[in-house]
Every structure is written in structure tokens, then in C-alpha cells.
Design an enzyme around this catalytic site. Structure first.
Site, short mmCIF file in Angstrom:
data_model
loop_
_atom_site.label_atom_id
_atom_site.label_comp_id
_atom_site.label_asym_id
_atom_site.label_seq_id
_atom_site.Cartn_x
_atom_site.Cartn_y
_atom_site.Cartn_z
N GLU A 51 0.81 -104.45 -26.32
CA GLU A 51 1.88 -104.61 -25.33
C GLU A 51 3.21 -104.06 -25.81
OE1 GLU A 51 -0.92 -108.11 -24.28
OE2 GLU A 51 -0.10 -107.28 -26.13
N MET A 469 14.43 -94.59 -45.49
CA MET A 469 15.83 -94.94 -45.33
C MET A 469 16.23 -96.06 -46.28
SD MET A 469 18.27 -93.66 -43.41
CE MET A 469 19.24 -93.59 -44.91
#
Length: 567
Positions: A51, A469
Site C-alpha cells: 500500500e 547521504m
């Protein structure tokens, strides 16, 4: 008057609202809705593998088409799996209608199987959330949901429909108009404020436009380009504002922020009038707030009054849709006489280009520049991290709807579902997702969605085997202590994609990438490219935590600092 079930009314509403594609996952509390959708041939359902990817797909469908994205999930975990996607859309002002099934009214509050208060959960991360309590109010609530989602500052709306309301009989009438007490989106522009802004611009010796996502959302790109060219005022953008004017335009200086270009960051620091349109001035843009545009008078146009002077206090606030405001500006504004300022910022741009020339082998810059040069008007999605920032630095854009990313929330795992949604909405476009290997792991099962539904997206995995990152920060600020950021495992992305029915190749040179990308486009099938890059490739420039954006540094600056310290 003929009576129909709530399920039939919902399906009718989808057609009336022009919903041709719905992203849905069935369950006990939506099985009746799914059955009604099955009986009609207007609205197509795309079935994801999770979902969360479903709501990202609906989000990107909305961003890429300008329509309202719609998703349907069952109660309980089906509904809670939407939460991250709802928050993502809320931050980035994306019009969504999220329909959730719910247990019958009589069971609500009794800890029934798969019952959650999804309205309570999402109230703070969406534009509006409501549980339908009677069959009579269902048509009105659905009509209002679509209206609220797409008007004013767009955003997600949650409509929670209990199972007994779905089954209850009621009027077949669906409203044609909406009137909501207390909700009146501003559709005008305060001419007095516009004139004040024009007067300030006329006096400015160092004027600057800062454009955010609001320009793209409003579809104001053409009028913004006209305004910039008429005034001859340089333009910078936030990440979400990129594409507000063509990135190849002489007036465009680049992105602003902690990974922004030298020219953009220094222009903000030196300007005397900053004209901002459609941005919230979040911390990724401003850096140290006390140093942000400290020499400038600030004009701020935004559709949301709550965003004005929230983070940065402004001198001239203008609450208006970006396109309407820019059109009004064009009636009163004068050309700028700041020729020396334009020469100065243009020189900064030429003297301080962003590139990865010092890195050997395959680099994200080479990958993205190849896409720029060989694909006309692609839609490019990204996940979040280094892959996102490299894309924002090197991707060339001509207009809105071309670049899809999670700007405000920074949602890893966004990109693949987004690419699927964008391709559904824009089947004639080449749609590429640029992901990091960490992001890809989060929703990589959606490759199976693409293959099952024959959605030919191209998944480019910039694979450095680390969470890049965070690792970059660990490298620069945490003594190279790489806690929980090393991903060297035995997962073979090529075999994984092939096992789910997609084509795939691993590439390690730009020549291999070029050949494989051509093959991916020509195949018209879901295709994964596993692009191996170095773990130490970094995003430059950057700003240290708590620093001013004018203090951005790169590798050369670090080398100079080391040399000074060694003396």
C-alpha cells in the site's frame, strides 16, 4: 427516486470526477467496492505489491498529469500503510483522495478486527479527513473531497467509509456543485500589494527571484518565464521549484540550499530584494536563518497564508495562486535596471559549475547528462538521498510535471511507485526512476507490479553499496564511523529483477550504461539498470550543520583547510 448502494454511488462518483485510474489493494472492508468496480469498464485499477507504493503511485499520477490521484485500501493495516504517502503528499501539496474501508459503525470503538481510527491518525498530515456516518452524506462528502484536494493549496484528503455505509441504499444523485462554509480558496490578487512589490523591485539594485514548488503546481511556468525575461531578473529555485523556467536559460542560476549552487546561494546572500513565489523557506533552503538574505527586503507570494512569515519574516506578503499573481505582476512591473548585478551573478555561475569531473569511472553526473542529451521531455522520479540531490543538480528541465520527488518529507522508497504512477498517467513519456540501492531495497517488490501490469518504467539504481547521504555526513563530521550505513550484501539486483519478470543489466562504465539504456527504451518493458559507482562519491557543494548557505564548501575547500592546518 431510484436508490443505489453506497458502493455503486462511489463508483459513480469516480466516473463523474474523471478518475480513469485508481490505485487499489483489496480487503475485507473494501471487497464490495472492488466488486462494483469490477462490474464497470471506466476506471482501471492498478494493483501494487504494498500500500505504501500504491499511495506514492497515486501521488505521482497527480503530479505528472495535474489531476487528482485516487487510491483505495481496506481498514486497519491497509489504511495505516498509507500514512507515509499521505504525509509525503501533504508536504509537497499534491491533490489526493485516499479512500479507506472501515469496520461497520456498530463495531467502531470496540477494537474490532482491522479497526483503526485512520481519521485521528491522519488529521495532522492531510488537508481534510472524515468518516462517513450516514449514507445520505456520502455523495456530498465525496464531492467535497475532490474539491478540497485540488483547490487552494492542493493536498491529500482521507475519506473513511464504514462497511455498512457502503452497503446501505440511498439516492443515486451526485452533486454538481460544492459550497463549504469556512472553506473559500482565494481566487483573487491584492492589487495594492502587487503595486508595492513592483515599486520595491523598481528600486532594487540586486533583485532576485526565488521560485518554489508553488510555481510548478500552479502551472505558472510560461508566465513566469515571461516575467523573468521581461524584467531581466535572475532566477534561483528550490528543489521542488526546479523547472519553473527552463534550467538551460541564461537567467537561471541553479538550486538554492545546503547543496545548492555557488551562484544561487551567494545571490541570496547578496541580493537587496528577494522575490519569492511558492516556497515555505524550510531549513534545507535557508541554512542558518539569521544569515539568510539578511541584506534583502523580501516579497512572498503563496497560496497558503500560513506559509507566509512562518520561517522567514517577509516585508510584502501576497496571498494568491502563483499563476494569478504573476499574471497580475505583468500588468504593473517594469524592466530591471540592474545590469551590473546580472553580469555579476552570471559570472559566478560560469566560474563555479557543479560537476563530478574529479571522480573516475561511472558517475551519477554522466548517467543523468546522458538522459538529458538523449531523451526528449522524460519524466524523472527519484528516491531520497544522494541519488535525489545528484538528480536535482544535473537534470535539465523545461517545464513542470517532469520531475517527481519527495521534497518536504524526504521519503525513501518513493521513487519506484512514483514512476509506475507517472507512466500510468503519461504512457507516451519515457519514465525513469533514479534510486539509490538503499532506497531500492525499501520498495523493490514493485518491479513485480510493473511487470504484471506491463508498465515499462526504467529503474536506474545508483549502487554504491552504502546509505550514501548519511555516510557522507559520517565521513565529514563523525570521524568516519560508518554506523549502520554499509550495505555490502549478497543481493543481486539483476537476478532479483529478472525473477520478477523484468529485464535487467549491471553496468560499470558510461559506455555500458549508454548501450543498456538504449536497449531499455527500445524494449518497452520494465527494465532495471544496476549502476555500480564508488562508495566515496559525494554530493558537492554542501553546508555544514548549522551553517550559512553562503558558507557552502567542496573538496577543494577541504584540501585548502587541511593544508592550512598542517602549516
Amino acid at each position: 427516486m431510484k436508490k443505489i448502494s453506497g458502493n455503486k454511488l462511489l463508483v459513480k462518483a469516480l466516473k463523474e470526477e474523471g478518475v480513469d485510474i485508481l490505485f487499489g489493494y483489496p480487503g475485507a472492508c473494501t471487497i464490495d467496492i472492488s466488486d462494483e468496480i469490477y462490474k464497470q469498464d471506466y476506471t482501471k485499477v492498478v494493483l501494487p505489491r504494498h500500500e505504501q507504493a500504491l499511495v506514492h503511485a497515486a501521488d505521482a499520477y497527480a503530479r505528472s498529469t495535474g489531476k487528482v490521484g485516487v487510491c483505495l485500501v481496506t481498514s486497519g493495516p491497509g489504511a495505516t500503510n498509507l500514512v507515509t504517502g499521505i504525509a509525503t503528499a501533504n508536504y509537497d501539496s499534491v491533490p489526493l483522495v485516499c479512500i479507506t474501508g472501515q469496520v461497520p459503525l456498530g463495531l467502531m470503538g470496540n477494537d474490532a478486527f482491522q479497526e483503526v481510527d485512520i481519521v485521528g491518525i491522519t488529521n495532522s498530515i492531510c488537508k481534510y479527513a472524515v468518516t462517513v456516518r450516514t449514507r445520505e452524506e456520502l455523495p456530498k462528502i465525496l464531492k467535497e473531497a475532490f474539491y478540497i484536494a485540488r483547490t487552494g493549496r492542493p493536498g491529500p484528503v482521507v475519506v473513511d467509509i464504514p462497511k455498512d455505509i457502503q452497503q446501505a441504499m440511498g439516492s443515486e444523485e451526485y452533486p454538481t456543485e460544492v459550497s463549504i462554509r469556512g472553506y473559500k480558496p482565494n481566487d483573487s490578487v491584492h492589487v495594492g500589494q502587487i503595486k508595492k512589490a513592483c515599486t520595491l523591485l523598481k528600486r532594487a539594485k540586486k533583485p532576485l527571484f526565488l521560485l518554489g514548488g508553488g510555481v510548478n503546481i500552479a502551472g505558472a511556468n510560461e508566465v513566469m518565464l515571461k516575467l523573468a525575461e521581461y524584467t531581466q531578473i535572475p532566477v534561483i529555485t528550490t528543489i521542488m521549484g526546479k523547472g519553473s523556467i527552463p534550467t538551460t536559460h541564461d537567467l537561471y542560476l541553479g538550486n538554492i540550499g545546503i547543496h545548492g549552487s555557488y551562484a544561487a546561494n551567494h545571490a541570496v546572500s547578496e541580493c537587496d530584494v528577494l522575490f519569492s513565489i511558492g516556497t515555505r523557506f524550510n531549513d534545507r533552503i535557508t541554512g542558518k536563518i539569521s544569515e539568510f538574505a539578511k541584506h534583502a527586503k523580501i516579497i512572498h507570494i503563496d497560496a497558503d497564508s500560513a506559509s507566509i512569515s512562518k520561517n522567514i519574516v517577509v516585508d510584502i506578503p501576497i496571498v494568491a495562486d502563483a499563476k494569478l499573481a504573476i499574471e497580475k505582476l505583468l500588468e504593473y512591473v517594469s524592466p530591471s535596471k540592474a545590469e551590473k548585478w546580472l553580469e555579476q551573478v552570471t559570472e559566478w555561475k560560469k566560474a563555479n559549475p557543479i560537476n563530478m569531473d574529479k571522480y573516475e569511472g561511472l558517475t551519477p553526473e554522466k548517467v543523468i547528462r546522458y538522459i538529458n542529451e538523449n531523451i526528449k521531455h522524460p519524466i524523472v522520479a527519484t528516491d531520497v538521498g544522494q541519488n535525489q540531490l545528484w538528480t536535482t543538480q544535473y537534470l535539465e528541465l523545461e517545464s513542470n510535471h517532469q520531475f517527481l520527488t519527495s521534497g518536504g518529507l524526504g521519503t525513501m522508497g518513493y521513487g519506484l511507485g512514483a514512476a509506475i504512477g507517472a507512466k500510468c498517467g503519461c504512457p507516451d513519456k519515457v519514465v525513469v526512476n533514479i534510486a539509490g540501492d538503499g532506497c531500492f531495497r525499501m520498495n523493490m517488490n514493485e518491479i513485480a507490479t510493473a511487470t504484471r501490469s506491463e508498465i515499462p518504467v526504467i529503474e536506474v539504481v545508483v549502487n554504491n553499496h552504502v546509505l550514501g547521504m548519511v555516510r557522507q555526513w559520517q565521513n565529514l563530521f563523525y570521524g568516519e564511523r560508518y554506523s549502520s550505513t554499509t550495505l555490502y550484501d549478497k543481493v543481486d539486483f539483476v537476478k532479483l529483477a529478472e525473477a520478477m519478470g523484468a529485464k535487467a543489466k549491471r553496468v560499470e562504465t558510461i559506455e555500458e550504461f549508454e548501450a543498456a539504456f538504449k536497449e531499455a527504451v527500445a524494449s518497452n518493458e520494465p527494465y532495471l539498470l544496476d549502476c555500480i559507482i564508488d562508495s566515496d562519491d559525494k554530493v558537492w557543494p554542501m553546508v555544514a550543520p548549522g551553517g550559512s548557505i553562503s558558507d557552502a564548501f567542496n573538496e577543494e575547500d577541504l584540501e585548502k583547510q587541511k593544508q592550512e592546518e598542517s602549516k
